[in-house]
Design an enzyme around this catalytic site. Structure first.
Site, short mmCIF file in Angstrom:
data_model
loop_
_atom_site.label_atom_id
_atom_site.label_comp_id
_atom_site.label_asym_id
_atom_site.label_seq_id
_atom_site.Cartn_x
_atom_site.Cartn_y
_atom_site.Cartn_z
CE LYS A 45 27.53 18.17 -26.61
NZ LYS A 45 26.74 17.38 -28.28
CB SER A 258 32.59 10.26 -23.71
OG SER A 258 33.13 11.75 -23.83
C1 LIG Z 1 31.37 14.24 -22.77
C2 LIG Z 1 31.18 13.63 -24.13
N1 LIG Z 1 31.39 12.59 -24.68
C3 LIG Z 1 30.40 12.88 -25.85
C4 LIG Z 1 29.37 13.82 -26.39
C5 LIG Z 1 28.36 13.36 -27.91
O1 LIG Z 1 28.44 14.49 -28.17
P1 LIG Z 1 27.19 14.06 -29.55
O2 LIG Z 1 26.04 14.94 -28.70
O3 LIG Z 1 27.57 15.55 -30.25
O4 LIG Z 1 26.48 13.43 -30.49
C6 LIG Z 1 28.95 14.39 -25.59
C7 LIG Z 1 27.06 15.15 -25.91
O5 LIG Z 1 27.01 15.46 -25.01
C8 LIG Z 1 29.51 14.57 -24.00
O6 LIG Z 1 29.30 15.43 -23.05
#
Ligand SMILES: Cc1ncc(COP(=O)(O)O)c(C=O)c1O
Length: 316
Positions: A45, A258
């Site tokens: 981010k 994630s």
């Molecule tokens: C830990 C984590 N993984 C994956 C994502 C997914 O990314 P995106 O918002 O670009 O879809 C986020 C988004 O907040 C995240 O915080």
């Protein structure tokens, strides 16, 4: 040659793309992970927040000293808190009460004010609260879910970095939160190789994987271009956690939950893809999740079972 950096903004991006050689060495596919945890506040981010703030300041949409407001379950909030303070803006983040305790403590360490929204109301209500604070207090709302700079950043920076390190990509696997990563990177990788499979990872309905959204929850992120997706995997919490632990045990990489979900999904994709180069998006590191029981048990060492029936898979 080592580079001299001019400040924290120049540490954003240019993250390593590392081969995963040990987790499933017999696979015909080659797996590479983009380590976004190495950004200054520890997640992907930082990329979008820095670009949103720079653009808004350049175009005069954001005035010097103007308050910043954003809705976030953690990573975006931390990036706004850090860069906002760095650029001289007070920062308030609307956060669902369901986030891990480290998030609140980190936001406080970065000097941000936290506005908690009820656990069950989730990110949708955090977004509504942020929009109303922007209206009532004249704060600048970054709006990661609706700001086109999110997708543009991933198209222009994240995808370009991947292609520079690995000119042929046959599959790209990423979690879906705002959809910014998969839409921006996916679009550029498909332009480079129209056969590249773009695979989105969501938590199964009702499952909490920090940073990811279940589209079945009734919230379709407006930035997500679903036409780019060749497959979508719905991953349960146990698989996400098991694979985050497996990545740490076998590759030595301390990644977030994630990323575990992405790893799990990638192994399923690999068994279908055959030979080819796969890029996995590891969006953040594991330290932020230390208060969970995630790291307490020994890493599972059983061989991965590609026929595990627990996932719902929507294939190309
Ligand atoms: C830990 C984590 N993984 C994956 C994502 C997914 O990314 P995106 O918002 O670009 O879809 C986020 C988004 O907040 C995240 O915080």
């Amino acid at each position: 040659m080592d580079e001299l950096h001019e400040g924290v903004h120049s540490l954003v991006g240019h993250t390593p793309l590392v081969a995963l050689r040990y987790i499933q060495p017999e696979l015909p596919a080659r797996l590479y992970a983009k380590l976004e945890g190495q950004n200054p506040t520890g997640s992907v981010k930082d990329r979008i927040v820095l670009r949103m703030l720079e653009r808004a300041r350049r175009e005069g949409a954001l005035a010097p000293g103007q308050k910043l407001i954003e809705a976030s379950t953690g990573n975006t909030g931390l990036a706004v808190a850090m860069f906002g303070r760095r650029f001289g803006h007070p920062v308030e983040i609307c956060v669902p009460e369901s986030v891990y305790p480290e998030i609140g403590r980190l936001l406080t360490a970065h000097g941000a004010t936290i506005r908690w929204v009820p656990r069950q109301a989730g990110i949708k209500s955090a977004l509504a609260v942020a929009a109303s604070v922007a209206r009532d207090e004249g704060a600048f709302f970054l709006d990661q879910f609706g700001n086109p700079e999110n997708v543009r950043t991933h198209y222009e920076s994240t995808a370009a970095e991947i292609l520079e390190a690995l000119p042929r990509v046959d599959a790209f696997i990423a979690g879906i939160g705002t959809g910014g990563t998969i839409t921006g990177v996916g679009r550029r990788l498909k332009e480079a190789n129209p056969h590249c499979k773009i695979v989105g990872v969501e938590p199964r309905l009702g499952v909490h994987v920090q940073g990811l959204m279940s589209l079945d929850d009734g919230f379709i992120p407006p930035l997500l271009d679903e036409s780019l997706l060749d497959a979508k995997l719905l991953v349960g919490n146990r698989h996400a956690v098991d694979h985050a632990r497996r990545v740490l045990a076998m590759e030595g990489l301390f990644v977030g939950i994630s990323s575990g979900a992405v790893m799990h999904a990638a192994l399923r994709v690999a068994s279908r893809l055959g030979a080819g180069n796969m890029v996995l998006m590891f969006a953040d590191g594991g330290a932020k999740y230390l208060s969970t029981e995630l790291w307490d048990a020994p890493a599972p060492d059983a061989a991965y079972d590609p026929d595990d029936p627990l996932d719902d898979v929507l294939w190309w």
